[in-house]
Every structure is written in C-alpha cells, then in structure tokens.
Design an enzyme around this catalytic site. Structure first.
Site, PDB file in Angstrom:
ATOM      1  N   GLY A 158       0.852  -1.332   0.061  1.00  5.36           N
ATOM      2  CA  GLY A 158       0.118  -0.091   0.092  1.00  5.36           C
ATOM      3  C   GLY A 158       0.900   1.196  -0.190  1.00  5.36           C
TER       4      GLY A 158
ATOM      5  N   HIS B  57       2.319   4.618  -4.973  1.00  2.00           N
ATOM      6  CA  HIS B  57       2.974   5.672  -5.897  1.00  2.00           C
ATOM      7  C   HIS B  57       3.077   5.279  -7.252  1.00  2.00           C
ATOM      8  CE1 HIS B  57       6.488   3.290  -5.298  1.00  2.00           C
ATOM      9  NE2 HIS B  57       6.442   3.521  -4.108  1.00  2.00           N
TER      10      HIS B  57
ATOM     11  N   GLY C  74       5.243   4.091  -8.791  1.00  5.50           N
ATOM     12  CA  GLY C  74       6.304   2.762  -9.116  1.00  5.50           C
ATOM     13  C   GLY C  74       5.279   1.633  -9.167  1.00  5.50           C
ATOM     14  N   HIS C  75       4.261   1.550  -7.882  1.00  9.55           N
ATOM     15  CA  HIS C  75       3.227   0.564  -7.864  1.00  9.55           C
ATOM     16  C   HIS C  75       2.261   0.594  -9.319  1.00  9.55           C
ATOM     17  CE1 HIS C  75       4.115   1.421  -3.464  1.00  9.55           C
ATOM     18  NE2 HIS C  75       4.368   0.074  -3.667  1.00  9.55           N
TER      19      HIS C  75
ATOM     20  N   GLY D 269       8.876  -5.088  -8.691  1.00 17.04           N
ATOM     21  CA  GLY D 269       9.961  -3.972  -8.986  1.00 17.04           C
ATOM     22  C   GLY D 269      11.375  -4.190  -8.874  1.00 17.04           C
ATOM     23  N   GLU D 270      12.068  -3.809 -10.001  1.00 16.13           N
ATOM     24  CA  GLU D 270      13.692  -3.822  -9.618  1.00 16.13           C
ATOM     25  C   GLU D 270      13.953  -3.097  -8.655  1.00 16.13           C
ATOM     26  OE1 GLU D 270      15.235  -3.027 -13.599  1.00 16.13           O
ATOM     27  OE2 GLU D 270      14.637  -5.110 -14.505  1.00 16.13           O
TER      28      GLU D 270
ATOM     29  N   SER E  79       7.384   4.197  -0.837  1.00 14.62           N
ATOM     30  CA  SER E  79       6.441   4.589   0.340  1.00 14.62           C
ATOM     31  C   SER E  79       7.179   5.265   1.462  1.00 14.62           C
ATOM     32  CB  SER E  79       5.644   3.468   0.804  1.00 14.62           C
ATOM     33  OG  SER E  79       5.213   2.633  -0.352  1.00 14.62           O
TER      34      SER E  79
HETATM   35  P1  AMP Z   1       6.016  -2.197  -1.429  1.00 16.35           P
HETATM   36  O1  AMP Z   1       4.668  -1.722  -1.485  1.00 16.35           O
HETATM   37  O2  AMP Z   1       7.068  -1.333  -1.061  1.00 16.35           O
HETATM   38  O3  AMP Z   1       6.177  -3.779  -0.915  1.00 16.35           O
HETATM   39  O4  AMP Z   1       6.181  -2.707  -2.872  1.00 16.35           O
HETATM   40  C1  AMP Z   1       5.332  -3.180  -3.749  1.00 16.35           C
HETATM   41  C2  AMP Z   1       5.949  -3.581  -5.040  1.00 16.35           C
HETATM   42  O5  AMP Z   1       6.215  -2.388  -5.992  1.00 16.35           O
HETATM   43  C3  AMP Z   1       7.435  -4.290  -5.017  1.00 16.35           C
HETATM   44  O6  AMP Z   1       7.533  -5.258  -6.171  1.00 16.35           O
HETATM   45  C4  AMP Z   1       8.177  -3.424  -5.289  1.00 16.35           C
HETATM   46  O7  AMP Z   1       9.532  -3.735  -5.928  1.00 16.35           O
HETATM   47  C5  AMP Z   1       7.512  -2.357  -6.258  1.00 16.35           C
HETATM   48  N1  AMP Z   1       8.043  -0.797  -6.027  1.00 16.35           N
HETATM   49  C6  AMP Z   1       8.288  -0.104  -5.102  1.00 16.35           C
HETATM   50  N2  AMP Z   1       8.886   0.892  -5.616  1.00 16.35           N
HETATM   51  C7  AMP Z   1       9.006   0.886  -6.813  1.00 16.35           C
HETATM   52  C8  AMP Z   1       9.532   1.832  -8.039  1.00 16.35           C
HETATM   53  N3  AMP Z   1       9.931   2.895  -7.414  1.00 16.35           N
HETATM   54  N4  AMP Z   1       9.504   1.296  -9.026  1.00 16.35           N
HETATM   55  C9  AMP Z   1       9.044   0.229  -9.326  1.00 16.35           C
HETATM   56  N5  AMP Z   1       8.612  -0.440  -8.509  1.00 16.35           N
HETATM   57  C10 AMP Z   1       8.424  -0.268  -7.331  1.00 16.35           C
END
Ligand code: AMP
Length: 285
Positions: free
Chosen positions: A34, A37, A39-40, A150-151, A189
């Site tokens: 959650g 942004h 990226g998600h 995400g990478e 986040s």
């Molecule tokens: P999180 O909510 O931080 O657990 O991230 C969920 C997914 O979003 C994971 O696969 C992360 O690698 C991906 N993610 C987070 N930040 C970015 C970003 N800036 N660009 C691309 N993918 C992202």
C-alpha cells in the site's frame, strides 16, 4: 472513476479468481504494502498488458519487520490507495487483516538461501523469510498466472524468482524497471519520512550509482567504481549499509561477460533508502 472492488478474505478472493479462470482469463497479481505511488502503478500497468484480470494485494506484512523497525508507523492509506487505483484497470484489491494472513498458531516460514544471503539480510536478517512467506501465501491464495515486482527491490526480486523455481510454483515472475522522481530518487512509500534537507540530498544515491555504472562500462575496475560511489554517497551525508557490485542473477560475485548490478543501502536522517542499477559491459575479473 469507479474504485476497484475490495475483498478481505481468502475465500472471497478465491471465489472471484475461480470465476475468471472458468472463463479462461489469465490472472495477473501485483503484491504491495500500500501507500501506492507511480512505481506501484507501473506494475499495475504492466499487469494490465500481460493479463486479462488484475488483482492488487495491499497488506503491510508484519513478519518482514523487526521489532525495532517501522511496522507501527509504516504509511497506511487504503482509501487513498483505492482512489489511485480507480481507472487503473484493477479488477480486485485483496486487503486482508493480519489474522486472515497469519491464523492463530501459524508456524510455517519459507526460508530462502542463495540470493537472500548478504546485502539486505546483513542489516535485516528477518526480512526475506517474511517476504518469502507472505509471497508464497499470496501466490497460493490467488493462484495468479503472472506476478509483477519492481527492480527497485532488486534482491527481493531475485529471492522471489528463486523461491518460485525452487517450490515449483506455477507463477511467472516479471520484474519491472524502477520508477523515479524527476531528480532520480527511486520512488518509495518510505520517502515521506524524509525531511526537506534529506530529500534534497537523497538523489545523490542514484547519481553515484549512475556514475559508477558508467565508469565500469568504460573499464574502471569494479572495486574502484564501488569505492568512488561509496565516497560520493558518504559525502552527501549518508551512513552506508552496503555498496556492492554483484552478479545480477545469483547476486554472487560479479562475473565477466555476465550481467552485473550495483546495489546500495544507506541511511540518512534514520531513513533507510535502497537503490540499484545495471552495470554495462562488465569485463573485469
Ligand atoms: P512495497 O509496497 O514497497 O512492498 O512494493 C510493492 C512492489 O512495488 C514491489 O514489487 C516493489 O519492488 C515495487 N516498487 C516499489 N517501488 C517501486 C519503484 N519506484 N518502481 C518500481 N517498482 C517499485
């Protein structure tokens, strides 16, 4: 624009997905914690392109936080997340409570070796067992054909690829490039924790990686490029957890002629940021 439907139980999730599957749909999943942004949202867009139905999970997974970490303060905004997902082509949001994910007496953990060893694990030894366990559960609950990661979290992506192969999970794992702010800072986040001073210093991380990757491409030995990146990052006011050049797949020693990756974790004003970049034309031993 209408917000996606939300379910909170595994039973509801399975009912919805089973109906789509009966219709022959290919199911795509985007696991998140959650505080969404761009990226998600890029992962959601990729899922839209690669699947007929898209499920986004939103779950702040307690087992990947150590007691000293930011579980209690991690940003949570389900309402805002659903607003961001409106019109994004998401068919379902799975937003379980902790008790739904970890029933009373839960006693099973997925532990990964190989790419999970070192780097993030040195600072956060609990982390990948938490991630591997929750991702395995999400895959078992949703049974997606394809899942998007995400990478940005490069080691995590390698760990998830490894566990998916090792456990013969019938899910194809797709990695997507890091989405960045205009000044290069990787979206996260946790960026909301940065104060104005730290935020203005934060792009130094990616700038240092970019310089070091270019230098490696020009033939500078890996150790010298890593040392230069570390010096740049420290000069910007960061305390470094690691700056490392690794093989992009195994995360072991970088090998000439194979894809490499520079990875960094560093803290500024107690906010821990991670980032990474591909290294081109790696030729040194
Ligand atoms: P999180 O909510 O931080 O657990 O991230 C969920 C997914 O979003 C994971 O696969 C992360 O690698 C991906 N993610 C987070 N930040 C970015 C970003 N800036 N660009 C691309 N993918 C992202």
């Amino acid at each position: 624009m209408s917000r996606p439907d939300v379910v909170t139980t595994v039973a509801e999730l399975r009912t919805r997905v089973a109906a789509w599957r009966r219709d022959g749909a290919r199911i795509g999943m985007v696991p998140t914690m959650g505080a969404l942004h761009d990226g998600h949202l890029s992962l959601v867009e990729a899922a839209r392109g690669g699947a007929d139905r898209v499920v986004v999970s939103i779950f702040v997974n307690p087992t990947q936080f150590a007691p000293t970490e930011d579980l209690a303060t991690y940003p949570r905004d389900l309402d805002g997340d659903l607003a961001k997902l409106a019109g994004a082509g998401v068919d379902l949001v799975f937003a379980p409570e902790t008790g739904e994910m970890y029933p009373e007496g839960a006693a099973t953990t997925v532990t990964v070796g190989g790419p999970a060893v070192g780097l993030e694990s040195d600072a956060r030894p609990h982390f990948f067992a938490g991630v591997a366990t929750v991702v395995t559960k999400l895959f078992a609950q949703c049974l997606p054909d394809v899942a998007y990661f995400g990478e940005k979290d490069f080691q995590q992506l390698a760990v998830i690829r490894r566990l998916t192969r090792d456990l013969s999970l019938p899910v194809s794992v797709e990695g997507r490039p890091t989405v960045r702010e205009p000044d290069g800072l990787a979206m996260s986040s946790r960026n909301v924790y940065l104060n104005a001073d730290s935020r203005s210093r934060a792009p130094a991380l990616y700038a240092a990686l970019t310089r070091a990757a270019a230098a490696i491409g020009e033939g500078l030995p890996s150790e010298a490029a890593v040392a230069a990146a570390a010096a740049d990052i420290a000069a910007a006011g960061f305390a470094i957890d690691y700056v490392e050049h690794r093989d992009a797949e195994t995360l072991g020693r970088p090998e000439p002629g194979r894809p490499g990756r520079l990875l960094v974790a560093a803290r500024i004003q107690e906010v821990r940021l991670i980032d990474n970049i591909a290294t081109p034309n790696y030729r040194q031993l």
